[in-house]
Design a protein around this motif. Structure first.
Motif, PDB file in Angstrom:
ATOM      1  N   LEU A   7       0.818  -1.207   0.000  1.00 56.10           N
ATOM      2  CA  LEU A   7       0.000   0.000   0.000  1.00 56.10           C
ATOM      3  C   LEU A   7       0.855   1.263   0.000  1.00 56.10           C
ATOM      4  O   LEU A   7       1.870   1.343   0.694  1.00 56.10           O
ATOM      5  CB  LEU A   7      -0.902   0.025   1.235  1.00 56.10           C
ATOM      6  N   GLN A   8       0.432   2.252  -0.775  1.00 54.45           N
ATOM      7  CA  GLN A   8       1.067   3.576  -0.815  1.00 54.45           C
ATOM      8  C   GLN A   8      -0.023   4.644  -0.832  1.00 54.45           C
ATOM      9  O   GLN A   8      -1.044   4.487  -1.503  1.00 54.45           O
ATOM     10  CB  GLN A   8       1.936   3.719  -2.067  1.00 54.45           C
ATOM     11  N   SER A   9       0.211   5.756  -0.108  1.00 51.47           N
ATOM     12  CA  SER A   9      -0.764   6.842  -0.120  1.00 51.47           C
ATOM     13  C   SER A   9      -0.119   8.125   0.368  1.00 51.47           C
ATOM     14  O   SER A   9       1.046   8.150   0.779  1.00 51.47           O
ATOM     15  CB  SER A   9      -1.962   6.507   0.787  1.00 51.47           C
ATOM     16  N   ASP A  10      -0.910   9.201   0.341  1.00 54.24           N
ATOM     17  CA  ASP A  10      -0.500  10.472   0.947  1.00 54.24           C
ATOM     18  C   ASP A  10      -1.283  10.717   2.238  1.00 54.24           C
ATOM     19  O   ASP A  10      -1.422  11.846   2.686  1.00 54.24           O
ATOM     20  CB  ASP A  10      -0.692  11.638  -0.035  1.00 54.24           C
ATOM     21  N   PHE A  11      -1.781   9.651   2.860  1.00 57.81           N
ATOM     22  CA  PHE A  11      -2.646   9.784   4.022  1.00 57.81           C
ATOM     23  C   PHE A  11      -1.899  10.099   5.317  1.00 57.81           C
ATOM     24  O   PHE A  11      -2.480  10.633   6.263  1.00 57.81           O
ATOM     25  CB  PHE A  11      -3.460   8.496   4.245  1.00 57.81           C
ATOM     26  N   GLY A  12      -0.596   9.746   5.395  1.00 54.38           N
ATOM     27  CA  GLY A  12       0.085   9.827   6.672  1.00 54.38           C
ATOM     28  C   GLY A  12      -0.459   8.760   7.619  1.00 54.38           C
ATOM     29  O   GLY A  12      -1.358   7.992   7.271  1.00 54.38           O
ATOM     30  N   ILE A  13       0.088   8.730   8.837  1.00 49.58           N
ATOM     31  CA  ILE A  13      -0.355   7.708   9.795  1.00 49.58           C
ATOM     32  C   ILE A  13      -0.829   8.335  11.106  1.00 49.58           C
ATOM     33  O   ILE A  13      -0.859   7.674  12.149  1.00 49.58           O
ATOM     34  CB  ILE A  13       0.763   6.681  10.074  1.00 49.58           C
ATOM     35  N   SER A  14      -1.209   9.618  11.061  1.00 51.12           N
ATOM     36  CA  SER A  14      -1.654  10.291  12.285  1.00 51.12           C
ATOM     37  C   SER A  14      -3.125  10.043  12.589  1.00 51.12           C
ATOM     38  O   SER A  14      -3.609  10.419  13.657  1.00 51.12           O
ATOM     39  CB  SER A  14      -1.387  11.797  12.192  1.00 51.12           C
ATOM     40  N   ASP A  15      -3.864   9.432  11.637  1.00 54.47           N
ATOM     41  CA  ASP A  15      -5.250   9.073  11.912  1.00 54.47           C
ATOM     42  C   ASP A  15      -5.479   7.625  11.492  1.00 54.47           C
ATOM     43  O   ASP A  15      -4.527   6.866  11.311  1.00 54.47           O
ATOM     44  CB  ASP A  15      -6.226  10.036  11.237  1.00 54.47           C
ATOM     45  N   GLY A  16      -6.717   7.225  11.318  1.00 52.56           N
ATOM     46  CA  GLY A  16      -7.014   5.828  11.073  1.00 52.56           C
ATOM     47  C   GLY A  16      -7.165   5.419   9.631  1.00 52.56           C
ATOM     48  O   GLY A  16      -7.564   4.280   9.356  1.00 52.56           O
ATOM     49  N   ALA A  17      -6.838   6.305   8.675  1.00 53.46           N
ATOM     50  CA  ALA A  17      -7.091   6.005   7.266  1.00 53.46           C
ATOM     51  C   ALA A  17      -6.313   4.782   6.784  1.00 53.46           C
ATOM     52  O   ALA A  17      -6.880   3.887   6.137  1.00 53.46           O
ATOM     53  CB  ALA A  17      -6.757   7.215   6.405  1.00 53.46           C
ATOM     54  N   VAL A  18      -5.023   4.737   7.084  1.00 56.26           N
ATOM     55  CA  VAL A  18      -4.207   3.605   6.633  1.00 56.26           C
ATOM     56  C   VAL A  18      -4.653   2.328   7.327  1.00 56.26           C
ATOM     57  O   VAL A  18      -4.755   1.261   6.708  1.00 56.26           O
ATOM     58  CB  VAL A  18      -2.715   3.881   6.887  1.00 56.26           C
ATOM     59  N   SER A  68      -1.851   2.257  -4.966  1.00 56.58           N
ATOM     60  CA  SER A  68      -1.319   3.604  -4.805  1.00 56.58           C
ATOM     61  C   SER A  68      -2.476   4.601  -4.823  1.00 56.58           C
ATOM     62  O   SER A  68      -3.200   4.690  -5.808  1.00 56.58           O
ATOM     63  CB  SER A  68      -0.328   3.937  -5.929  1.00 56.58           C
ATOM     64  N   VAL A  69      -2.625   5.332  -3.714  1.00 53.30           N
ATOM     65  CA  VAL A  69      -3.752   6.257  -3.592  1.00 53.30           C
ATOM     66  C   VAL A  69      -3.237   7.665  -3.284  1.00 53.30           C
ATOM     67  O   VAL A  69      -3.008   8.029  -2.130  1.00 53.30           O
ATOM     68  CB  VAL A  69      -4.750   5.819  -2.507  1.00 53.30           C
ATOM     69  N   VAL A  70      -2.983   8.425  -4.326  1.00 55.29           N
ATOM     70  CA  VAL A  70      -2.767   9.871  -4.233  1.00 55.29           C
ATOM     71  C   VAL A  70      -3.777  10.441  -5.219  1.00 55.29           C
ATOM     72  O   VAL A  70      -3.576  10.367  -6.428  1.00 55.29           O
ATOM     73  CB  VAL A  70      -1.322  10.267  -4.578  1.00 55.29           C
ATOM     74  N   ASP A  71      -4.842  10.992  -4.699  1.00 54.54           N
ATOM     75  CA  ASP A  71      -6.064  11.111  -5.499  1.00 54.54           C
ATOM     76  C   ASP A  71      -6.760  12.462  -5.312  1.00 54.54           C
ATOM     77  O   ASP A  71      -7.865  12.515  -4.765  1.00 54.54           O
ATOM     78  CB  ASP A  71      -7.002   9.970  -5.111  1.00 54.54           C
ATOM     79  N   PRO A  72      -6.137  13.550  -5.784  1.00 51.14           N
ATOM     80  CA  PRO A  72      -6.808  14.853  -5.641  1.00 51.14           C
ATOM     81  C   PRO A  72      -8.134  14.932  -6.389  1.00 51.14           C
ATOM     82  O   PRO A  72      -8.952  15.798  -6.095  1.00 51.14           O
ATOM     83  CB  PRO A  72      -5.786  15.841  -6.215  1.00 51.14           C
ATOM     84  N   GLY A  73      -8.368  14.014  -7.332  1.00 49.82           N
ATOM     85  CA  GLY A  73      -9.616  14.029  -8.092  1.00 49.82           C
ATOM     86  C   GLY A  73     -10.651  13.050  -7.587  1.00 49.82           C
ATOM     87  O   GLY A  73     -11.581  12.706  -8.326  1.00 49.82           O
TER      88      GLY A  73
END
Length: 281
Positions: A7-18, A68-73
Motif C-alpha cells: 500500500l502507498q498513499s498520501d494519508f500519513g499515519i496520524s489518523d485511522g485512514a491507513v 497507490s492512492v494519491v487522489d486529488p480528483g
C-alpha cells in the motif's frame, strides 16, 4: 496462490485512514500479507507517487499487487484502473498520472478499469471520498488473494489511454548534459535527477573533478555554482555541495550534511531542470 499486497498513499499515519485500508484488505483474506511502501507522499503529489512506485516495484516478486492512492480528483470522473506491468506486478490506482514512471521504464502490458459494481466494499456505495479504502484496497486485496483474477477487475482499456504526466528527457549536448529533478531524497534533501551515470560520463569528468551545476525552474535560473564530482560525501567538507551517483545509478546533487532542497527551495518535475556543464580548461 496468494500474492503480497503493498500500500502507498498520501494519508500519513496520524489518523485511522491507513489502518482502515489494512482492515478492509484483512477482511477479504485473513492470511493475506500486507505491507506499506510509504504513506508520506506529499499531499496530492501525483509525481512523487509515480516515482515511488517505480523506485520500488521491481524489487518485489511477480504477482505482487500495489495499491497507490494519491487522489486529488477523488469523486470526479477520473477512472480507477488496474494495470499489469512489464515486470509482472499489478498496480491499482486512480488514472491520474501515477503510472507515468512505470509506463516509461517497466512498461504496461494490460489495463483494466475497475468495475465498481463488483469490486467495491459492500455497503460503501454512498461514500465518494475514501476510494482508497472502498475501492482500491478492497480490489487490491481481492486480486492479491486470488478471489478475482486480473480479468475479474473489470473491462479492458487501451494501454495508450493511460494518463501520463509531462517528462523532460535527459540529453547530452556538446559540453553539457541536462535533465530534470525527478525526485527528492526526502529525508536528506538531496536532488535525484533523471540523468543516468552513462549519460553523465559523456562529459568525461573524473572523480574529484569540478563541474558547473545550474538549476532552472520554468526557464529561470535558480542556482548556479561549481561543485565537486565525488564518489561519496567523504569527498567534500561539511556544508559543501557535490554531485554524486545515487543508488539508482542516476546523478544527484547534495550538500554534505545539509538539505539542498530546503536551502534553495527546490521541488520536482519536468519544469525543474538540472544542467551539468563541463568547465573549459
Amino acid at each position: 496462490m496468494k500474492n503480497a499486497l503493498v500500500l502507498q498513499s498520501d494519508f500519513g499515519i496520524s489518523d485511522g485512514a491507513v489502518s482502515a485500508m489494512h482492515g478492509v484488505a484483512n477482511s477479504v483474506d485473513h492470511e493475506l500479507k500486507i505491507f506499506d511502501l510509504t504513506h508520506d507522499i506529499p499531499p496530492y503529489d501525483i509525481w512523487d507517487a509515480s516515482y515511488r512506485l517505480w523506485q520500488t516495484v521491481t524489487y518485489w516478486t511477480k504477482g505482487t499487487v500495489f495499491v497507490s492512492v494519491v487522489d486529488p480528483g477523488v469523486g470526479s470522473t477520473r477512472r480507477s484502473v488496474a494495470v499489469e506491468t512489464g515486470s509482472g506486478q499489478y498496480v491499482i490506482t486512480p488514472d491520474n498520472g501515477s503510472l507515468t514512471h512505470i509506463s516509461r521504464t517497466e512498461g504496461i502490458v494490460a489495463v483494466r478499469e475497475i468495475d465498481e459494481s463488483i469490486n467495491r466494499l459492500p455497503k460503501s456505495g454512498e461514500s465518494y471520498t475514501f476510494h482508497g479504502r472502498d475501492i482500491y484496497a478492497y480490489t487490491g486485496a481481492r486480486l492479491a488473494s486470488g478471489v478475482i483474477s486480473f480479468e475479474g477487475v473489470g473491462p479492458e482499456l487501451p494501454i495508450s489511454s493511460i494518463v501520463q504526466l509531462p517528462v523532460k528527457e535527459a540529453r547530452a549536448e556538446e559540453d553539457k548534459v541536462e535533465g530534470m529533478v525527478d525526485i527528492l531524497d526526502i529525508r536528506f534533501g538531496n536532488l535525484w535527477t533523471n540523468i543516468s551515470r552513462e549519460l553523465f560520463k559523456t562529459l568525461a569528468i573524473p572523480y574529484g573533478g569540478t563541474i558547473e551545476v545550474e538549476i532552472k525552474h520554468d526557464g529561470r535560473s535558480i542556482y548556479k555554482n561549481m561543485m565537486t564530482f565525488g564518489r561519496s560525501f567523504a569527498d567534500t567538507h561539511k556544508g559543501e555541495p557535490l554531485v554524486y551517483i545515487n543508488s539508482l545509478d542516476n546523478m544527484a546533487v547534495a550538500i554534505n550534511q545539509g538539505s539542498f532542497a530546503k536551502a534553495y527551495d527546490i521541488r520536482t518535475g519536468s519544469n525543474w531542470v538540472v544542467i551539468f556543464r563541463k568547465i573549459e580548461e
